[in-house]
Design an enzyme around this catalytic site. Sequence first.
Site: not given
Ligand SMILES: *Cc1c(COP(=O)(O)O)cnc(C)c1O
Length: 365
Positions: A106, A176, A200
């Site tokens: 990511w 993030d 999540k």
């Molecule tokens: C799942 C995830 C993403 C991607 O998320 P989307 O909402 O599908 O764009 C980005 N960063 C991390 C750390 C993730 O776990």
Amino acid sequence: MTQTIQSVYNFNAGPSALPLAVLEKAQTELINFRGTGMSIMELSHRSKPYEDVHNQAIERLKKLYSIPENYEVLFLQGGASHQFSMIPMNFLQSGKKAGYIMTGVWAEKAFSEAKLFGEPYEVASTAADKHNRIPKLNELTFNDDDAYIHITTNNTIYGTQWKDLPDTGNVPLIADMSSDIMSKPVDVSKFGLIYAGAQKNLGPSGVTVVIIRKDLLEKGNPNIPTTLKYTTHADSNSLYHTPPTFGIYMLGEVLGWIEESGGVEAIAQRNEEKAKLIYDAIDNSNGFYQGHAQLESRSLMNITFRLADETLEKKFLAEAKDAGFVGLNGHRSVGGCRASTYNAVPLEACKALSEFMLQFQKNNQ
Ligand SMILES: *Cc1c(COP(=O)(O)O)cnc(C)c1O
């Protein structure tokens, strides 16, 4: 046949488990939402019943995370991935630098988007160690005039998580937090911007939470399209255009469930207990299960491990599936096994998995 109860242990990495109590409440409110005579999905986003839901979700986030007054909470769309480009588009002018800490897939995606706008550089990378660790704080050096520093607080795919945050001084720290937001207390004042896809730890997919410090917000590039400016959404309480109303309703209910469960501290304690059950199964297996992450970098949200070879892993995953465990296969880019133990995954599911792991080991050693 209609299934009236959830009959699996859900370890999906995302979208992932939601609290059963929240699903049940949503079910009872689905057709006639709080006396409106229709579902929440059919209400105007400008109506009072919806605005109450929207504002309550924002207030719950602020309260649960002790978000200081000088921050805005935004509900955006496009997932966390959209933030990968929205952040540099707003804050990284051409010729300016921003530091990225490369701890996994990511982070790499975020980094490559930033290249479209300015000059991102790698502060540190754990690629040589197959991203099995978080960099030590003394491996990190920043420039005082960087536009920002970007980190991924929990690396969903590799199963590593930051414990101590880097001190970036006056340079805004952008995080993030998609896979560990609200899983433990966080000092929001250390961040310029926090973002997370909801699917999540917070609710269904379709909503992205952004927590942004007001002074950073105001530094955003004004010469970009309207919906891509953070100021547009801050100025309109995230109601500039139609928000994902059902997702925000669910997010608010999940936050209500966190409140009822004792708040973020209580959730954090439970998350530690949950992860320990599975890490203990790994650590007490004499190498039958091998954890991917180094001990001090282990994630409490995504537990990654391998078995001796792919044949045994396939057998493990197949038998786990038959026993009612869902989502234990590793990310398609790394293979192996992964148990995602987000907030809504019950302790009983983790207990059941650790017992299953023990039994599988006995049968296959
Ligand atoms: C799942 C995830 C993403 C991607 O998320 P989307 O909402 O599908 O764009 C980005 N960063 C991390 C750390 C993730 O776990």
